[in-house]
Design a protein around this motif. Structure first.
Motif, mmCIF file in Angstrom:
data_model
loop_
_atom_site.group_PDB
_atom_site.id
_atom_site.type_symbol
_atom_site.label_atom_id
_atom_site.label_comp_id
_atom_site.label_asym_id
_atom_site.label_seq_id
_atom_site.Cartn_x
_atom_site.Cartn_y
_atom_site.Cartn_z
ATOM 1 N N LEU A 1 -3.482 -0.425 0.666
ATOM 2 C CA LEU A 1 -3.857 -0.174 2.053
ATOM 3 C C LEU A 1 -5.285 0.320 2.127
ATOM 4 O O LEU A 1 -5.671 1.243 1.411
ATOM 5 N N ALA B 1 -7.518 2.164 4.736
ATOM 6 C CA ALA B 1 -7.226 2.933 5.941
ATOM 7 C C ALA B 1 -8.385 3.831 6.328
ATOM 8 O O ALA B 1 -9.136 4.304 5.472
ATOM 9 N N HIS C 1 -5.866 -2.198 8.212
ATOM 10 C CA HIS C 1 -5.156 -1.999 9.482
ATOM 11 C C HIS C 1 -6.077 -2.083 10.701
ATOM 12 O O HIS C 1 -5.789 -1.497 11.753
ATOM 13 N N ILE D 1 -0.167 -0.218 8.217
ATOM 14 C CA ILE D 1 0.321 0.917 7.422
ATOM 15 C C ILE D 1 1.772 0.696 7.012
ATOM 16 O O ILE D 1 2.158 0.879 5.850
ATOM 17 N N VAL E 1 2.334 -1.975 4.209
ATOM 18 C CA VAL E 1 2.101 -1.523 2.835
ATOM 19 C C VAL E 1 3.211 -0.591 2.379
ATOM 20 O O VAL E 1 3.636 -0.627 1.220
#
Length: 322
Positions: free
Chosen positions: A90, A92, A36, A76, A79
């Motif tokens: 993801l 993150a 992301h 986000i 996913v």
């Protein structure tokens, strides 16, 4: 009839005998990890080196797809909406636990929509600015900010991101007010800091560290609790009059909730193997980062606790949810 029954029984055994083998073949095709953040950001660089090593253990390619935007929400949400089959994951940062404290409708529920695989690493930020500005030390920067409330520019990667939270804690502990300017990711903000169009920002060591060493940026401090062996000459913010200040960006892997029960343990094993590899260790040393050592259950609990802590900090600082 006896021969026929024996034949049917043999076929049944063969059929059922193949089921466990088929169930144990995960992963049987390439895996996609959605990041992301923008290409070149700390999360992106870390994910790529970790994924390369994970793919060796998994026996399948791992494709990295950057989905920056909306302070990380685009990736986000992508996913969350993906099939819970273990083939879309993801990558993150703290952002995934922090954004709900700043958004009325983040579009996901951390506990209901995701499960943790594990933490890749955690690392402090460097607090940097262009060397040509009047402030040469952290004390001078704070004094100048107090003398000119809202005039000095603090660049960050968007409200609720890790970079923004590091800045928000700085505001809170110093009593300063900057003009905080959001960008579409830290990588987009850094050129304006180097060019002197912004006064300061918190940034990952992988991107700002080389610029500090080249003299293109000034480091006002590092956000770790003690000095980093990678940057031994850069003092912590804590030792410069902010004894309670420390901040680490952590990077982890998550999967959509309700993935098949064998997926998370298999991915967690591959992650542990990757973190023990020399290419990953070298990358982490360069970034002044520490490898994560949490089980999926521990990481999932950690995310929940961080979300609760962030909610309290955001409330204490008076941030209204947008």
């Amino acid at each position: 009839m006896t021969s026929k029954r024996r034949f049917l029984a043999a076929c049944t055994l063969v059929a059922f005998g193949t089921l466990p083998a088929q169930a144990d073949t995960y992963p049987s095709r390439p895996i996609r990890i959605i990041v992301h953040s923008s290409p070149g950001a700390l999360l992106d660089v870390t994910t790529r080196v970790v994924a390369q090593e994970m793919s060796k253990d998994l026996g399948q390619p791992i494709v990295i797809e950057n989905r920056p935007g909306a302070d990380g929400l685009l990736g986000i949400r992508a996913v969350k909406a993906a099939p819970a089959d273990g083939y879309t994951l993801l990558a993150a940062a703290n952002t995934v636990a922090q954004l709900p404290a700043f958004r009325k409708e983040p579009g996901y529920d951390l506990e209901k929509d995701f499960t943790g695989i594990g933490m890749m690493n955690r690392a402090p930020f460097l607090f940097v600015g262009p060397p040509g500005q009047p402030s040469k030390t952290l004390a001078e920067l704070i004094a100048n900010a107090k003398a000119q409330p809202g005039q000095l520019v603090m660049a960050h990667a968007g409200k609720g991101t890790s970079v923004h939270m590091a800045a928000a804690l700085f505001f809170h502990q110093t009593g300063t007010k900057f003009l905080d300017v959001p960008y579409k990711g830290a990588a987009a903000a850094l050129p304006d800091v180097v060019g002197g169009r912004a006064n300061v920002m918190f940034d990952g060591a992988n991107s700002s560290g080389p610029l500090v060493k080249e003299g293109k940026l000034r480091a006002f401090g590092i956000t770790s609790t003690t000095r980093s062996p990678v940057f031994p000459d850069i003092p912590t913010l804590a030792e410069q009059g902010l004894p309670n200040y420390s901040f680490y960006v952590y990077l982890g892997l998550l999967a959509p909730a309700n993935v098949p029960k064998d997926v998370v343990p298999r991915l967690a094993k591959a992650l542990r193997t990757a973190l023990a590899s020399e290419p990953v260790k070298k990358r982490f040393r360069n970034d002044a980062a520490e490898a994560g050592r949490m089980s999926p259950e521990e990481f999932t609990k950690f995310l929940k606790e961080d979300a609760a802590r962030t909610e309290k900090v955001a409330t204490d600082l008076g941030y209204a949810k947008e």
